[in-house]
Motif scaffolding. Structure first.
Motif, PDB file in Angstrom:
ATOM      1  N   GLU A  22      -4.239  -2.381   1.040  1.00 15.73           N
ATOM      2  CA  GLU A  22      -3.246  -3.220   0.366  1.00 15.73           C
ATOM      3  C   GLU A  22      -2.534  -2.448  -0.726  1.00 15.73           C
ATOM      4  O   GLU A  22      -1.314  -2.562  -0.894  1.00 15.73           O
ATOM      5  N   ARG A  23      -3.279  -1.647  -1.496  1.00 17.49           N
ATOM      6  CA  ARG A  23      -2.658  -0.833  -2.552  1.00 17.49           C
ATOM      7  C   ARG A  23      -1.711   0.192  -1.925  1.00 17.49           C
ATOM      8  O   ARG A  23      -0.627   0.435  -2.433  1.00 17.49           O
ATOM      9  N   GLN A  29       1.438  -1.566  -0.998  1.00 18.19           N
ATOM     10  CA  GLN A  29       2.233  -1.838  -2.194  1.00 18.19           C
ATOM     11  C   GLN A  29       2.969  -0.581  -2.653  1.00 18.19           C
ATOM     12  O   GLN A  29       4.151  -0.624  -2.987  1.00 18.19           O
ATOM     13  N   SER A  36       7.016   0.083  -2.860  1.00 14.63           N
ATOM     14  CA  SER A  36       7.683   0.351  -4.133  1.00 14.63           C
ATOM     15  C   SER A  36       8.279   1.755  -4.198  1.00 14.63           C
ATOM     16  O   SER A  36       9.316   1.952  -4.824  1.00 14.63           O
TER      17      SER A  36
END
Length: 175
Positions: free
Chosen positions: A52-53, A56, A60
């Motif tokens: 998940e990180r 993300q 970004s």
């Protein structure tokens, strides 16, 4: 010389068998990365949080994202620390008996823009979004319920904080 060899083999063989047994027994799917209170953070949960990180960061940073950025000890430790912090906050919210009602959960889900069609909640979009994330409806709702409960706790703590004029001035000068 022969006596020393026999003695070393007598020591080495049991150690090898018990050491291998311990290694096999503890390296299975149930191994834990950390524990907070009575809850455990499993390897699978940790790896999911890392994915998940990574997602993300990919969103970004776009083209500037490099997968090797995730392989640093600092990133891995920050993911684990975030999971531990979340578990600690959940323990505190349980102690404080904070919870999110089913009605509040329904209201939040129905107002998510990506789940709406023509301004109305769309069950088809909801199910498609869950499928695309590889989650079931109960998993998503449990995660959202946790997030809403944590927001309640953080809001409750933030609302009771007092800041002196000197502290506020110092923060403004730093910014």
């Amino acid at each position: 010389k022969r006596i020393v060899q026999i003695f070393l083999s007598l020591i080495t063989l049991p150690f090898a068998f018990w050491g291998v047994d311990s290694f096999v027994r503890n390296s299975g799917a149930g191994a834990d990365v950390a524990s907070v209170g009575d809850t455990k953070i499993t390897v699978q949960q940790y790896e999911q949080a890392l994915r998940e990180r990574q997602d993300q960061m990919r969103q970004s940073l776009a083209a500037a994202f490099k997968p090797e950025m995730m392989n640093t000890p600092e990133v891995r430790l920050s993911v684990l620390n975030a999971m531990i912090d979340q578990r600690l906050l959940l323990l505190e919210s349980d102690k404080s008996r904070l919870m999110t009602s089913d009605n509040a959960l329904r209201d939040v889900i129905s107002t998510i823009p990506s789940l709406q069609e023509n301004g109305q909640f769309s069950m088809q979009r909801y199910e498609a979004a869950l499928r695309s994330q590889g989650m079931s409806q109960p998993q998503f709702e449990a995660r959202l319920r946790q997030d809403l409960t944590l927001q309640q706790l953080i809001g409750a703590v933030g609302d009771t904080a007092f800041v002196s004029d000197a502290q506020a001035g110092a923060m403004l000068r730093m910014q």
